[in-house]
Motif scaffolding. Structure first.
Motif, mmCIF file in Angstrom:
data_model
loop_
_atom_site.group_PDB
_atom_site.id
_atom_site.type_symbol
_atom_site.label_atom_id
_atom_site.label_comp_id
_atom_site.label_asym_id
_atom_site.label_seq_id
_atom_site.Cartn_x
_atom_site.Cartn_y
_atom_site.Cartn_z
ATOM 1 N N GLU A 127 -2.905 4.120 -17.611
ATOM 2 C CA GLU A 127 -3.638 3.000 -17.011
ATOM 3 C C GLU A 127 -3.660 1.808 -17.959
ATOM 4 O O GLU A 127 -3.868 1.953 -19.165
ATOM 5 C CB GLU A 127 -5.064 3.450 -16.697
ATOM 6 C CG GLU A 127 -5.854 2.481 -15.856
ATOM 7 C CD GLU A 127 -7.172 3.080 -15.361
ATOM 8 O OE1 GLU A 127 -7.862 2.400 -14.591
ATOM 9 O OE2 GLU A 127 -7.507 4.219 -15.752
ATOM 10 N N TYR A 138 -2.019 8.830 -5.098
ATOM 11 C CA TYR A 138 -3.358 8.635 -5.640
ATOM 12 C C TYR A 138 -4.383 8.745 -4.517
ATOM 13 O O TYR A 138 -4.043 8.719 -3.335
ATOM 14 C CB TYR A 138 -3.464 7.256 -6.300
ATOM 15 C CG TYR A 138 -3.310 6.097 -5.327
ATOM 16 C CD1 TYR A 138 -4.434 5.423 -4.832
ATOM 17 C CD2 TYR A 138 -2.061 5.675 -4.888
ATOM 18 C CE1 TYR A 138 -4.293 4.362 -3.933
ATOM 19 C CE2 TYR A 138 -1.913 4.622 -4.004
ATOM 20 C CZ TYR A 138 -3.031 3.973 -3.531
ATOM 21 O OH TYR A 138 -2.904 2.927 -2.638
ATOM 22 N N PRO A 140 -7.541 6.646 -3.051
ATOM 23 C CA PRO A 140 -7.982 5.259 -3.180
ATOM 24 C C PRO A 140 -9.397 5.084 -3.708
ATOM 25 O O PRO A 140 -9.687 4.062 -4.337
ATOM 26 C CB PRO A 140 -7.881 4.720 -1.743
ATOM 27 C CG PRO A 140 -6.969 5.657 -1.030
ATOM 28 C CD PRO A 140 -7.184 6.980 -1.659
ATOM 29 N N ASP A 141 -10.265 6.065 -3.458
ATOM 30 C CA ASP A 141 -11.691 5.831 -3.684
ATOM 31 C C ASP A 141 -12.276 6.557 -4.884
ATOM 32 O O ASP A 141 -13.497 6.581 -5.061
ATOM 33 C CB ASP A 141 -12.485 6.212 -2.429
ATOM 34 C CG ASP A 141 -12.182 7.631 -1.956
ATOM 35 O OD1 ASP A 141 -11.244 8.249 -2.480
ATOM 36 O OD2 ASP A 141 -12.904 8.118 -1.059
ATOM 37 N N PRO A 144 -8.677 7.814 -11.484
ATOM 38 C CA PRO A 144 -7.504 8.684 -11.640
ATOM 39 C C PRO A 144 -7.784 10.006 -12.327
ATOM 40 O O PRO A 144 -7.105 10.998 -12.050
ATOM 41 C CB PRO A 144 -6.520 7.824 -12.442
ATOM 42 C CG PRO A 144 -7.319 6.692 -12.993
ATOM 43 C CD PRO A 144 -8.453 6.482 -12.055
ATOM 44 N N TRP A 147 -8.164 12.678 -9.746
ATOM 45 C CA TRP A 147 -7.114 12.994 -8.784
ATOM 46 C C TRP A 147 -6.621 14.421 -9.021
ATOM 47 O O TRP A 147 -6.273 14.783 -10.151
ATOM 48 C CB TRP A 147 -5.945 12.025 -8.919
ATOM 49 C CG TRP A 147 -6.298 10.594 -8.654
ATOM 50 C CD1 TRP A 147 -7.423 10.121 -8.036
ATOM 51 C CD2 TRP A 147 -5.528 9.444 -9.022
ATOM 52 N NE1 TRP A 147 -7.398 8.738 -7.991
ATOM 53 C CE2 TRP A 147 -6.243 8.295 -8.582
ATOM 54 C CE3 TRP A 147 -4.309 9.262 -9.659
ATOM 55 C CZ2 TRP A 147 -5.779 7.001 -8.775
ATOM 56 C CZ3 TRP A 147 -3.826 7.978 -9.863
ATOM 57 C CH2 TRP A 147 -4.564 6.859 -9.421
ATOM 58 N N HIS A 165 -6.303 0.949 -4.311
ATOM 59 C CA HIS A 165 -7.240 1.684 -5.148
ATOM 60 C C HIS A 165 -8.498 0.867 -5.382
ATOM 61 O O HIS A 165 -8.460 -0.369 -5.466
ATOM 62 C CB HIS A 165 -6.607 2.054 -6.490
ATOM 63 C CG HIS A 165 -7.438 3.004 -7.267
ATOM 64 N ND1 HIS A 165 -8.169 2.622 -8.375
ATOM 65 C CD2 HIS A 165 -7.692 4.325 -7.083
ATOM 66 C CE1 HIS A 165 -8.822 3.671 -8.843
ATOM 67 N NE2 HIS A 165 -8.549 4.725 -8.088
ATOM 68 N N SER A 167 -10.192 0.297 -7.854
ATOM 69 C CA SER A 167 -10.203 -0.500 -9.079
ATOM 70 C C SER A 167 -9.598 -1.880 -8.873
ATOM 71 O O SER A 167 -9.773 -2.763 -9.709
ATOM 72 C CB SER A 167 -9.420 0.223 -10.177
ATOM 73 O OG SER A 167 -8.044 0.301 -9.830
ATOM 74 N N LYS A 169 -6.438 -2.269 -9.036
ATOM 75 C CA LYS A 169 -5.187 -2.215 -9.775
ATOM 76 C C LYS A 169 -4.042 -1.751 -8.865
ATOM 77 O O LYS A 169 -4.243 -0.988 -7.923
ATOM 78 C CB LYS A 169 -5.312 -1.270 -10.973
ATOM 79 C CG LYS A 169 -6.360 -1.714 -11.985
ATOM 80 C CD LYS A 169 -6.469 -0.734 -13.144
ATOM 81 C CE LYS A 169 -7.531 -1.199 -14.138
ATOM 82 N NZ LYS A 169 -7.633 -0.305 -15.314
ATOM 83 N N VAL A 171 -0.938 0.514 -8.103
ATOM 84 C CA VAL A 171 -0.506 1.855 -8.498
ATOM 85 C C VAL A 171 1.018 1.923 -8.417
ATOM 86 O O VAL A 171 1.616 1.521 -7.416
ATOM 87 C CB VAL A 171 -1.141 2.935 -7.602
ATOM 88 C CG1 VAL A 171 -0.709 4.323 -8.067
ATOM 89 C CG2 VAL A 171 -2.669 2.821 -7.625
ATOM 90 N N HIS A 188 -0.069 -3.251 -3.222
ATOM 91 C CA HIS A 188 -1.025 -2.434 -3.975
ATOM 92 C C HIS A 188 -0.408 -1.115 -4.440
ATOM 93 O O HIS A 188 -0.992 -0.403 -5.248
ATOM 94 C CB HIS A 188 -2.260 -2.144 -3.125
ATOM 95 C CG HIS A 188 -1.980 -1.311 -1.912
ATOM 96 N ND1 HIS A 188 -1.385 -1.822 -0.780
ATOM 97 C CD2 HIS A 188 -2.214 -0.004 -1.646
ATOM 98 C CE1 HIS A 188 -1.267 -0.872 0.134
ATOM 99 N NE2 HIS A 188 -1.761 0.248 -0.374
ATOM 100 N N LEU A 189 0.783 -0.793 -3.922
ATOM 101 C CA LEU A 189 1.479 0.449 -4.254
ATOM 102 C C LEU A 189 2.972 0.157 -4.367
ATOM 103 O O LEU A 189 3.572 -0.422 -3.459
ATOM 104 C CB LEU A 189 1.231 1.505 -3.167
ATOM 105 C CG LEU A 189 2.030 2.809 -3.243
ATOM 106 C CD1 LEU A 189 1.723 3.559 -4.538
ATOM 107 C CD2 LEU A 189 1.741 3.684 -2.037
#
Length: 240
Positions: A127, A138, A140-141, A144, A147, A165, A167, A169, A171, A188-189
């Motif tokens: 991270e 991952y 989302p809520d 990490p 997970w 996610h 955060s 951030k 992924v 986002h991914l």
């Protein structure tokens, strides 16, 4: 881990024993000591040069900040060290090519201790202030560190796609083969597994500049458009 303002983060997709592709991308990326290279897992199996891949990665760990994510093939390899049944399964899913890269027709005991320890040192995720890197997918809520292994290493990207996610951030993952040879970019991914061992490409993405490089398993560099890949601006965490 704090990075200097001049350092870069470069992510690379599933290598799967394709050392010529890896060597080409490492050279063109011109990694410096302050740079971070994140390998997204599945370093071994399927391709024919797993031994050479691990040799090169161990060498790279002395030249830059190398982060090796644990993929499902590393998980299978480590299980194979402990169980004959697990070893039989691993051999069927790409382990035979890994063993053959050490000793053709040999067994798992041909893998040296240095390589075993390197695989054991692989991590679930990495991270930064802007990105989270893992092998497969991952949740989302949740953060990490919560997970579960089947999400981290086995779950494929399927529709409906996961939400961003919490955060904020981006992924970055591998695992789900993009047989088109192109990066899957949902904003986002991002998925960088472009099926190198299966006549696709090994993909590297500079998360600092957006520059993308791709190489075939024979080490041939793919010509790409000159425009860098847009790097999304991280969104703030979602609050209740």
């Amino acid at each position: 881990m704090t990075q200097s303002s001049s350092s870069r983060v470069v992510a690379i997709g599933d290598i799967h024993g394709c050392v010529h592709a890896l060597d080409t991308l490492v050279k063109i990326a011109d990694l410096q000591p302050d740079d971070t290279l994140v390998c997204l897992g599945d370093l071994i199996d399927q391709g024919w040069e797993s031994k050479e891949v691990l040799d090169l990665l161990i060498e790279l760990s002395e030249r830059c900040n190398l982060v090796a994510i644990r993929g499902n093939h590393e998980e299978m390899f480590l299980a194979a060290l402990e169980s004959e049944r697990a070893k039989e399964s691993w051999m069927l899913f790409g382990g035979t090519t890994t063993v053959n890269s050490y000793h053709f027709g040999g067994d798992i005991d041909a893998v040296p201790a240095e390589h075993i320890e390197f695989i054991r040192s692989t991590v679930d995720f990495y991270e930064t202030d802007t990105h989270i890197f893992t092998h497969a997918l991952y949740l989302p809520d949740v953060p990490p560190e919560e997970w579960p292994p089947h999400i981290l290493r086995w779950t494929l990207i399927e529709k409906p796609y996961p939400e961003p996610h919490v955060s904020g951030k981006t992924v970055v993952v591998g695992h789900t083969e993009q047989r088109s040879g192109e990066i899957l970019d949902l904003g986002h991914l991002i998925c960088l597994d472009t099926a190198c061992y299966n006549y696709g490409w090994l993909t590297a993405l500079d998360l600092t500049s957006g520059e993308v490089w791709q190489a075939s398993k024979w080490g041939q560099l793919k010509e790409r458009p000159s425009e860098p890949m847009p790097i999304p601006v991280p969104k703030p965490p979602v609050s209740d």
